[in-house]
Write a protein that holds these residues in place. Sequence first.
Motif, PDB file in Angstrom:
ATOM      1  N   ARG A 154     -25.729 -34.959 -12.455  1.00 58.33           N
ATOM      2  CA  ARG A 154     -25.532 -36.421 -13.143  1.00 58.33           C
ATOM      3  C   ARG A 154     -24.133 -36.202 -13.438  1.00 58.33           C
ATOM      4  O   ARG A 154     -22.977 -37.307 -13.592  1.00 58.33           O
ATOM      5  CB  ARG A 154     -26.420 -37.078 -13.562  1.00 58.33           C
TER       6      ARG A 154
ATOM      7  N   LEU B 236     -27.034 -32.601 -22.177  1.00 57.02           N
ATOM      8  CA  LEU B 236     -28.234 -31.434 -22.296  1.00 57.02           C
ATOM      9  C   LEU B 236     -27.892 -31.352 -24.373  1.00 57.02           C
ATOM     10  O   LEU B 236     -28.378 -30.638 -24.717  1.00 57.02           O
ATOM     11  CB  LEU B 236     -28.313 -30.485 -21.997  1.00 57.02           C
TER      12      LEU B 236
ATOM     13  N   HIS C  12     -30.002 -31.526 -11.670  1.00 54.12           N
ATOM     14  CA  HIS C  12     -30.135 -33.047 -11.949  1.00 54.12           C
ATOM     15  C   HIS C  12     -29.202 -33.460 -13.265  1.00 54.12           C
ATOM     16  O   HIS C  12     -28.108 -34.035 -13.038  1.00 54.12           O
ATOM     17  CB  HIS C  12     -31.443 -33.588 -12.366  1.00 54.12           C
ATOM     18  N   ARG C  13     -29.114 -32.631 -14.049  1.00 54.28           N
ATOM     19  CA  ARG C  13     -28.134 -33.304 -15.575  1.00 54.28           C
ATOM     20  C   ARG C  13     -27.153 -32.399 -14.908  1.00 54.28           C
ATOM     21  O   ARG C  13     -26.141 -32.949 -15.650  1.00 54.28           O
ATOM     22  CB  ARG C  13     -28.611 -32.585 -16.153  1.00 54.28           C
TER      23      ARG C  13
ATOM     24  N   LEU D  22     -38.093 -25.858 -16.378  1.00 55.77           N
ATOM     25  CA  LEU D  22     -36.595 -27.071 -16.017  1.00 55.77           C
ATOM     26  C   LEU D  22     -36.147 -26.829 -15.402  1.00 55.77           C
ATOM     27  O   LEU D  22     -35.148 -27.442 -15.869  1.00 55.77           O
ATOM     28  CB  LEU D  22     -36.409 -27.145 -17.538  1.00 55.77           C
ATOM     29  N   SER D  23     -35.784 -25.843 -14.469  1.00 55.01           N
ATOM     30  CA  SER D  23     -35.164 -25.802 -13.383  1.00 55.01           C
ATOM     31  C   SER D  23     -34.387 -26.813 -13.063  1.00 55.01           C
ATOM     32  O   SER D  23     -32.918 -27.099 -12.555  1.00 55.01           O
ATOM     33  CB  SER D  23     -34.728 -24.480 -13.166  1.00 55.01           C
ATOM     34  N   PRO D  24     -35.199 -27.574 -12.558  1.00 55.58           N
ATOM     35  CA  PRO D  24     -34.546 -28.732 -11.687  1.00 55.58           C
ATOM     36  C   PRO D  24     -34.418 -29.977 -12.504  1.00 55.58           C
ATOM     37  O   PRO D  24     -33.172 -30.831 -12.184  1.00 55.58           O
ATOM     38  CB  PRO D  24     -36.494 -29.602 -10.418  1.00 55.58           C
ATOM     39  N   PHE D  25     -34.967 -29.910 -13.674  1.00 58.83           N
ATOM     40  CA  PHE D  25     -34.217 -31.003 -14.100  1.00 58.83           C
ATOM     41  C   PHE D  25     -32.568 -30.559 -14.479  1.00 58.83           C
ATOM     42  O   PHE D  25     -32.241 -31.603 -14.636  1.00 58.83           O
ATOM     43  CB  PHE D  25     -35.590 -31.227 -15.399  1.00 58.83           C
ATOM     44  N   LEU D  26     -32.727 -29.670 -15.060  1.00 56.68           N
ATOM     45  CA  LEU D  26     -31.026 -29.255 -15.487  1.00 56.68           C
ATOM     46  C   LEU D  26     -29.800 -28.972 -14.184  1.00 56.68           C
ATOM     47  O   LEU D  26     -28.852 -29.567 -14.698  1.00 56.68           O
ATOM     48  CB  LEU D  26     -31.251 -27.342 -15.784  1.00 56.68           C
TER      49      LEU D  26
ATOM     50  N   THR E 297     -34.873 -24.041  -8.918  1.00 54.64           N
ATOM     51  CA  THR E 297     -35.914 -24.289  -8.662  1.00 54.64           C
ATOM     52  C   THR E 297     -36.887 -23.084  -9.593  1.00 54.64           C
ATOM     53  O   THR E 297     -38.119 -23.291  -9.895  1.00 54.64           O
ATOM     54  CB  THR E 297     -37.035 -24.044  -7.506  1.00 54.64           C
TER      55      THR E 297
END
Length: 190
Positions: free
Chosen positions: A20, A170, A16-17, A10-14, A6
């Motif tokens: 995924r 990414l 998540h990726r 962009l850490s939460p997005f990263l 967190t």
Amino acid sequence: MSDQGTQGLLSPFLRHRRIRAVAPWLRGRVLDYGCGSGALAAHVAAADYVGFDVDADALAIARRRHPHHRFLAAVPDGECFDTVACLAVIEHVAQPDAFLRELAGRVRPGGCVVLTTPHPAYEFVHDLGARIGVFSRDASEEHEALLDRAALCALAERERLEIAAYRRFLGGANQLFVARRRAPTRGECA
């Protein structure tokens, strides 16, 4: 230490990726090595999941978020897994060869070690992003070495792991590396 997933815009997005990217490879009993606050637990049934981390604060968060999952501060001796997932951790260890050996020793034959790690070609982007608060500063400062495909493959081959998948994601800044375990040797999971 706080939840590095967190820290940074962009850490939460990263995170998540990364999840995924590894989700299709999560099979059977899963050891989430370096589980942090337990984000991967939401993608694995509680009965099939064990999370390990050395950060007591992160484990407390994980236990609150996923009370039916198992989170430990020590890797359980003698337990074998179908999948060992290790998201954005190998770049933080001083001896990646010994680290991969530890992970491989926890996987049953036919099971997989599933890693994500930043690609070294984007190290400057990661460092700059950490300095300006886009990525986790703590995570960036703790990097020992970023490994490319050739280095990951060489490590896997030394540990008798068969490369099952490799891809960058990414925009090429991160890597998914999946290695399948061959037959056991003495003292390993069988």
